[in-house]
Design an enzyme around this catalytic site. Structure first.
Site, PDB file in Angstrom:
ATOM      1  N   SER A 207       0.845  -1.193   0.000  1.00  0.00           N
ATOM      2  CA  SER A 207       0.000   0.000   0.000  1.00  0.00           C
ATOM      3  C   SER A 207       0.886   1.251   0.000  1.00  0.00           C
ATOM      4  CB  SER A 207      -0.959  -0.035   1.191  1.00  0.00           C
ATOM      5  OG  SER A 207      -1.988   0.919   1.036  1.00  0.00           O
ATOM      6  N   ASP A 295      -8.543  -5.653  -5.640  1.00  0.00           N
ATOM      7  CA  ASP A 295      -8.291  -4.528  -4.728  1.00  0.00           C
ATOM      8  C   ASP A 295      -9.168  -3.331  -5.104  1.00  0.00           C
ATOM      9  OD1 ASP A 295      -7.208  -2.612  -3.031  1.00  0.00           O
ATOM     10  OD2 ASP A 295      -5.141  -3.184  -3.427  1.00  0.00           O
ATOM     11  N   HIS A 327      -7.168  -5.774  -0.926  1.00  0.00           N
ATOM     12  CA  HIS A 327      -6.073  -4.946  -0.412  1.00  0.00           C
ATOM     13  C   HIS A 327      -5.409  -5.675   0.754  1.00  0.00           C
ATOM     14  CE1 HIS A 327      -3.952  -1.196  -0.566  1.00  0.00           C
ATOM     15  NE2 HIS A 327      -4.102  -1.002   0.732  1.00  0.00           N
TER      16      HIS A 327
END
Length: 354
Positions: A207, A295, A327
């Site tokens: 991320s 995601d 995610h």
């Protein structure tokens, strides 16, 4: 109190007495307890854990002064397998003090220069890792890669909450700028400490940590030998406008991110300066892009945009898209796939054999 190591302070004298008793019984662990009543007698449910010991549960009978172990959360891991999670403080070039954690392999010999991995947590506006096993993904990664012979450093760079307003606010509008310098300063600290090989350093993360990897390879191409960018934003304007993600549909989310990266309407060029997809030509080191197929926090189009930009300048990144994952990687077999691939990538690019 969640400082570099967690601790508990009680206002109640009786609870303070019990805490001291438990801490003297388990001196190298973090111990918490909750009052409970089993069979009508007052007792305490105790949880004891450390960086090298997964949580163990005990039943404490204060009247009888007995302590009975009732549960171990993981009998396969302990001091023989886990290494010290050492709290550190990294000085920055502008006078900040960045807290973090360091993992060194058990196999390190005196004066040995180790390959170094800079593990950047996600968010970035979260404190992702705490002392003790397991507390966060970074702690697990630190233990995993240290067991394979790597030094691993987890810097809690500016914009990480929980370490004071000054450190947090000094990260606003500093993505790819001072926030990247914090990781550079972490490498410099590790090298100056004498355990890290400055010619064998890689950066990785998920991320925001994936974004920081791309930003680091662009900003300081000679510092990092390689990078793994997992679930990484690469085009910040696209992150704030694309219908494939969940941020543009949230007005508060857009305002929050604009406070961090810049105003979308008036500062597009400022935002583009730190969008990696616009600067792919500066990446010279091997790069592995990893993404979850489903995601919605950072849509797959972000990785696709980065790969297309790299291909346009004649660079082919390594690529791994994990089906049926969002995610993060929830399935055990997918975590095995991702970390096996990452380890092979680091070994190959840093010349590690075992």
């Amino acid at each position: 109190i969640n400082a570099d190591r967690p601790m508990t302070k009680w206002f109640d004298p009786e609870y303070t007495r019990i805490q001291k008793m438990l801490d003297s019984t388990f001196p190298a662990t973090y111990n918490t307890f909750t009052r409970t009543s089993i069979g009508g007698d007052p007792k305490a449910l105790v949880v004891s854990r450390s960086d090298r010991q997964p949580a163990r549960y005990y039943l404490f009978d204060d009247a009888k002064r007995t302590l009975e172990e009732i549960l171990s959360t993981n009998d396969q891991l302990g001091p023989d397998q886990l290494v010290e999670q050492r709290p550190i403080v990294i000085p920055t070039r502008d006078g900040k003090r960045i807290p973090g954690y360091l993992f060194l392999p058990k196999t390190q010999s005196t004066n040995q220069k180790l390959p170094l991995l800079v593990d950047v947590h996600g968010g970035p506006m979260v404190r992702a890792d705490y002392w003790g096993y397991p507390s966060g993904i970074g702690v697990k990664e630190g233990q995993y890669f240290a067991s394979r012979g790597y030094a691993v450093i987890l810097p809690n760079f500016r914009l990480t909450p929980g370490f004071g307003a000054d450190l947090f606010t000094s990260g606003l509008r500093q993505l790819g700028r001072k926030m990247s310098e914090d990781k550079e300063d972490a490498v410099a600290w590790a090298v100056n400490q004498g355990f890290a090989d400055p010619k064998r350093v890689c950066i990785f993360g998920h991320s925001y940590g994936g974004y920081a990897t791309l930003a680091g390879l662009i900003k300081t191409p000679d510092l990092y030998r390689c990078g793994v960018a997992s679930m990484a934003p690469s085009d910040m304007r696209l992150m704030l406008t694309s219908g494939r993600g969940n941020i543009p549909a949230n007005k508060n989310g857009v305002e929050f991110w604009e406070a961090i990266v810049g105003d979308l309407k008036t500062e597009a060029s400022f935002i583009d300066e730190t969008s990696p997809a616009y600067h792919a030509d500066r990446i010279k080191s091997p790069l592995l892009l990893i993404h979850g197929e489903d995601d919605t926090q950072v849509p797959l189009e972000q990785a696709e945009r980065m790969r297309a930009a790299l291909r346009k300048v004649g660079t082919e990144p390594e690529w791994l898209v994990v089906p049926e994952e969002g995610h993060g990687f929830g399935k055990a077999e997918n975590r095995y796939l991702v970390y096996t691939r990452m380890l092979e990538f680091f070994d190959r690019n840093l010349g590690v054999t075992r």
